[in-house]
Design a protein around this motif. Structure first.
Motif, PDB file in Angstrom:
ATOM      1  N   ILE A  38      -2.607   7.184 -18.071  1.00 32.82           N
ATOM      2  CA  ILE A  38      -1.455   7.516 -17.116  1.00 32.82           C
ATOM      3  C   ILE A  38      -2.124   7.975 -15.770  1.00 32.82           C
ATOM      4  O   ILE A  38      -3.287   8.772 -16.011  1.00 32.82           O
ATOM      5  N   GLY A  39      -1.504   7.693 -14.844  1.00 33.71           N
ATOM      6  CA  GLY A  39      -2.075   7.835 -13.495  1.00 33.71           C
ATOM      7  C   GLY A  39      -3.031   7.066 -12.844  1.00 33.71           C
ATOM      8  O   GLY A  39      -3.346   7.513 -11.683  1.00 33.71           O
ATOM      9  N   ALA A  94       0.753  -1.146  -0.043  1.00 33.72           N
ATOM     10  CA  ALA A  94       0.149   0.101   0.093  1.00 33.72           C
ATOM     11  C   ALA A  94       0.841   1.321  -0.022  1.00 33.72           C
ATOM     12  O   ALA A  94       0.696   2.253  -0.577  1.00 33.72           O
ATOM     13  N   ALA A  95       1.870   1.145   0.870  1.00 30.43           N
ATOM     14  CA  ALA A  95       2.879   2.525   0.743  1.00 30.43           C
ATOM     15  C   ALA A  95       3.497   2.652  -0.415  1.00 30.43           C
ATOM     16  O   ALA A  95       3.581   3.710  -0.899  1.00 30.43           O
ATOM     17  N   SER A  96       3.899   1.524  -1.006  1.00 32.54           N
ATOM     18  CA  SER A  96       4.718   1.664  -2.423  1.00 32.54           C
ATOM     19  C   SER A  96       3.578   2.349  -3.383  1.00 32.54           C
ATOM     20  O   SER A  96       3.795   2.982  -4.271  1.00 32.54           O
ATOM     21  N   ASP A  97       2.342   1.745  -3.377  1.00 29.41           N
ATOM     22  CA  ASP A  97       1.366   2.431  -4.399  1.00 29.41           C
ATOM     23  C   ASP A  97       1.166   3.610  -4.160  1.00 29.41           C
ATOM     24  O   ASP A  97       0.975   4.618  -5.095  1.00 29.41           O
ATOM     25  N   HIS A  98       1.171   4.155  -2.916  1.00 28.88           N
ATOM     26  CA  HIS A  98       0.938   5.646  -2.801  1.00 28.88           C
ATOM     27  C   HIS A  98       2.159   6.447  -3.242  1.00 28.88           C
ATOM     28  O   HIS A  98       2.059   7.707  -3.624  1.00 28.88           O
ATOM     29  N   LEU A  99       3.373   6.097  -2.893  1.00 28.91           N
ATOM     30  CA  LEU A  99       4.442   6.663  -3.539  1.00 28.91           C
ATOM     31  C   LEU A  99       4.356   6.768  -5.039  1.00 28.91           C
ATOM     32  O   LEU A  99       4.696   7.836  -5.577  1.00 28.91           O
ATOM     33  N   LEU A 159       5.286  12.129 -13.500  1.00 31.49           N
ATOM     34  CA  LEU A 159       5.927  10.816 -13.871  1.00 31.49           C
ATOM     35  C   LEU A 159       4.672   9.896 -14.365  1.00 31.49           C
ATOM     36  O   LEU A 159       3.778   9.773 -13.798  1.00 31.49           O
ATOM     37  N   PRO A 160       5.009   9.385 -15.752  1.00 33.79           N
ATOM     38  CA  PRO A 160       3.703   8.620 -16.273  1.00 33.79           C
ATOM     39  C   PRO A 160       3.575   7.210 -15.721  1.00 33.79           C
ATOM     40  O   PRO A 160       4.281   6.375 -16.315  1.00 33.79           O
ATOM     41  N   VAL A 161       2.844   7.016 -14.744  1.00 28.55           N
ATOM     42  CA  VAL A 161       2.821   5.895 -13.844  1.00 28.55           C
ATOM     43  C   VAL A 161       1.423   5.228 -14.263  1.00 28.55           C
ATOM     44  O   VAL A 161       0.509   5.870 -14.568  1.00 28.55           O
ATOM     45  N   LEU A 162       1.649   4.047 -13.915  1.00 32.54           N
ATOM     46  CA  LEU A 162       0.394   3.006 -14.193  1.00 32.54           C
ATOM     47  C   LEU A 162       0.396   1.957 -12.922  1.00 32.54           C
ATOM     48  O   LEU A 162       1.543   1.455 -12.673  1.00 32.54           O
ATOM     49  N   PHE A 193       3.218  10.785  -9.653  1.00 36.35           N
ATOM     50  CA  PHE A 193       2.686  11.278 -10.679  1.00 36.35           C
ATOM     51  C   PHE A 193       1.892  12.480 -10.500  1.00 36.35           C
ATOM     52  O   PHE A 193       2.245  13.422 -11.300  1.00 36.35           O
ATOM     53  N   GLN A 194       1.210  12.671  -9.113  1.00 35.35           N
ATOM     54  CA  GLN A 194       0.528  13.906  -8.809  1.00 35.35           C
ATOM     55  C   GLN A 194       1.652  15.090  -8.698  1.00 35.35           C
ATOM     56  O   GLN A 194       1.372  16.009  -9.309  1.00 35.35           O
TER      57      GLN A 194
END
Ligand code: TYD
Length: 352
Positions: A244-245, A164-169, A179-182, A174-175
């Motif tokens: 993205i995001g 969960a912590a890594s998902d928040h990072l 950085l174009p994340v998925l 992105f926000q």
């Protein structure tokens, strides 16, 4: 162009690399630390493949990762690298914090620095795809609807809290930095090359060795089971067309209790590998002490992925499980290589 796959010698990572090289024209740089669950044998069929480059190393090693990103002109990073076994996270959470949280943070920073220096066109095409779990949504009651992407995070184990912590990072990178994340949150995977500490491969191994099939508690905990190759297809689709995001849930709509899973497995083994003494594998089922904080039910709503990107799983639970059992029966050497040394210490600690 090339993609960088981290955790590439692990279970889902290696299935993904094999699938990607079959389905796409892009090369793969595989990065893996080769800790206990990473196994180079998983990628041995690629030994002479000029499109595949294996590097032993840590996602947290910024110098190495930056060098790889530049050298291979990486177009996308797919981050599978993670400590993923809940029971181990209960015994020793430190590695989960280090790899899953600090490791992801370092990988994000390496990616950001590389991506910010890219030319406009390359910058637009770049993706950072992060693999996560349905466990971040926490435990559901039997009557709750399956978890959807907008549900709050309520992780309960050190493992799920670290994911969960890594998902928040990833979300924050992105926000804040664009950085174009998925992010992909997947149900329980099963299939070839899964390390035999997870329920399905562990039960196959123990069944064949005539050992007890240990069911925690009452065996009525529910999981949604996804055949790993269906997960790989989903990741390819998300990488190609995902917004993205955004976060995408991947599941099979195939909820089973743990007891149902093990019973189905025993029935398949009885048919494919009948015991010489005429007895059934069902007799090896044993109920043992429950896992602390054992989440009762995970279920995942994958309709966003189906509606937006047209993804559909190919395997039912039963067809996927049959393929899995056949693979393990044909690859007993692989299984036996993987279960020496450190593995025996773990089994002793967890099941004695
Ligand atoms: P596991 O494969 O460890 O995945 P996760 O905990 O991430 O869902 O376990 C799947 C389910 O099977 C989980 O509810 C715990 C249970 N389980 C057992 O009953 N016995 C076992 O020996 C193991 C490893 C798991």
């Amino acid at each position: 162009m090339t993609i960088l796959v981290t955790g590439a010698a692990g279970f889902i990572g290696s299935n993904f690399v094999l699938d990607w090289l079959n389905q796409s024209k892009e090369d793969v740089v595989s990065l893996d630390l080769l800790s206990y669950a990473g196994n180079l044998e998983n990628l041995s069929s690629l030994d002479n493949n000029p499109r595949h480059h294996f590097i032993k190393g840590n996602i947290g090693d910024r110098e190495l990762v930056s060098e790889l990103l530049k050298k291979y002109q990486v177009r996308a990073i797919v981050n599978f690298a993670a400590e993923s076994h809940v029971d181990r996270s209960i015994h020793e959470s430190k590695y989960f914090i280090e790899t899953n949280i600090v490791g992801t943070y370092n990988l994000l920073e390496s990616a950001r620095s590389y991506w910010s220096d890219l030319d406009q066109n390359l910058k637009q095409d770049f993706r950072f795809l992060h693999i996560s779990s349905d466990e971040v949504y926490g435990s559901l009651n039997l009557t709750d609807p399956p978890s959807s992407e907008s549900d709050p995070y309520k992780p309960n184990s050190p493992y799920s809290a670290s994911k969960a912590a890594s998902d928040h990072l990833v979300r924050a990178w992105f926000q804040t930095y664009k950085l174009p994340v998925l992010t992909v949150n997947s149900a329980n995977n099963y299939g070839p090359y899964q390390f035999p500490e997870k329920l399905i491969p562990l039960c196959i191994l123990n069944a064949l060795k005539g050992k007890p099939l240990a069911i925690y508690g009452d065996g009525q905990q529910v999981r949604d089971w996804l055949y790993v190759k269906d997960h790989c297809t989903a990741i390819r689709e998300i990488l190609k067309a995902g917004q993205i995001g955004e976060t995408y849930n991947v599941g099979r709509w195939s909820e089973k209790t743990n007891l149902e899973v093990v019973e189905t497995l025993c029935a398949i083994l009885d048919e494919l590998e009948p015991k010489s003494n005429g007895k059934s594998y069902f007799e090896q089922i044993t109920f043992v002490k429950d896992r602390p904080g054992h989440d009762r039910r995970y279920a995942i709503d994958a309709s966003k992925l189906e509606y937006d990107l047209g993804w559909k799983p190919q395997e039912t639970f039963e067809t996927g499980l049959r393929k899995t059992v056949l693979w393990y029966l044909e690859n007993e050497t692989w299984m036996n290589h993987d279960v020496s040394g450190e593995y025996q210490d773990w089994v002793q600690k967890q099941y004695s």
